[in-house]
Design a protein around this motif. Structure first.
Motif, mmCIF file in Angstrom:
data_model
loop_
_atom_site.group_PDB
_atom_site.id
_atom_site.type_symbol
_atom_site.label_atom_id
_atom_site.label_comp_id
_atom_site.label_asym_id
_atom_site.label_seq_id
_atom_site.Cartn_x
_atom_site.Cartn_y
_atom_site.Cartn_z
ATOM 1 N N LYS A 206 19.613 23.205 -34.640
ATOM 2 C CA LYS A 206 18.951 22.417 -33.606
ATOM 3 C C LYS A 206 19.975 22.033 -32.536
ATOM 4 O O LYS A 206 21.086 21.650 -32.861
ATOM 5 N N PHE A 207 19.600 22.169 -31.267
ATOM 6 C CA PHE A 207 20.525 21.821 -30.195
ATOM 7 C C PHE A 207 20.238 20.413 -29.677
ATOM 8 O O PHE A 207 19.878 20.221 -28.540
ATOM 9 N N ASP A 208 20.406 19.430 -30.579
ATOM 10 C CA ASP A 208 20.224 18.042 -30.187
ATOM 11 C C ASP A 208 21.585 17.421 -29.811
ATOM 12 O O ASP A 208 22.596 18.118 -29.784
ATOM 13 N N VAL A 209 21.596 16.121 -29.533
ATOM 14 C CA VAL A 209 22.831 15.433 -29.108
ATOM 15 C C VAL A 209 23.913 15.541 -30.188
ATOM 16 O O VAL A 209 25.084 15.783 -29.883
ATOM 17 N N THR A 210 23.513 15.378 -31.451
ATOM 18 C CA THR A 210 24.466 15.446 -32.559
ATOM 19 C C THR A 210 25.167 16.807 -32.609
ATOM 20 O O THR A 210 26.398 16.877 -32.734
ATOM 21 N N THR A 211 24.390 17.879 -32.491
ATOM 22 C CA THR A 211 24.963 19.231 -32.505
ATOM 23 C C THR A 211 25.906 19.426 -31.329
ATOM 24 O O THR A 211 26.973 20.035 -31.468
ATOM 25 N N MET A 212 25.504 18.883 -30.166
ATOM 26 C CA MET A 212 26.350 19.001 -28.969
ATOM 27 C C MET A 212 27.688 18.289 -29.177
ATOM 28 O O MET A 212 28.738 18.792 -28.763
ATOM 29 N N TYR B 244 30.763 12.534 -34.928
ATOM 30 C CA TYR B 244 29.836 13.502 -35.531
ATOM 31 C C TYR B 244 29.669 13.213 -37.023
ATOM 32 O O TYR B 244 28.535 13.190 -37.543
#
Lengths: 86, 86
Positions: free
Chosen positions: A2-8, B55
């Motif tokens: 998933k490309f959410d804020v956490t992944t970013m 993170y």
């Protein structure tokens, strides 16, 4: 993935820690001076990055493989220059 | 968390990359010489480790939090010594 804020945040973290070694390689390549750099640091670091790479290959994690391949290459450059220039 | 060979490799990798900064801190603390060390490397590295820590906190991963807290502390030591001794 998933490309959410956490992944970013995780991706940005990986880019920073991987890219961080580049200024040291460039500086050492130009100056040919390595006296203040710890050989032991880069030896242990290279071992650790190699283990991360092996770990990434086993669990088939592309970001782990990519980030640690690049970091390992850069760490080997510093290690090589340290051995060469002392 | 399964404690199989793969996990052990990952743990060993984390221990190596985290512990690797210690010899540099000790060397620099003793010699007070930082001329050959790249400020930019440790600035970008500290930023990256801080992002890894954030993170780790978001995804509640204890190994990520522990490893990156220690690494960040050690990277800050080198950065502080670099700023102090130039």
């Amino acid at each position: 993935m998933k490309f959410d804020v956490t992944t970013m945040i995780g991706l940005l973290a990986a880019i920073c820690t991987t890219a961080s070694f580049l200024p040291q390689v460039v500086k050492t390549w130009k100056s040919k001076k390595t006296k203040d750099i710890s050989f032991l640091m880069y030896a242990i670091l290279a071992m650790g990055l190699l283990l991360w790479l092996v770990y990434g290959i086993i669990i088939r994690d592309i970001p782990l493989i990519m980030a640690n391949s690049i970091s390992l290459g850069l760490a080997f450059c510093v290690l090589f220059l340290k051995i060469k220039h002392g």
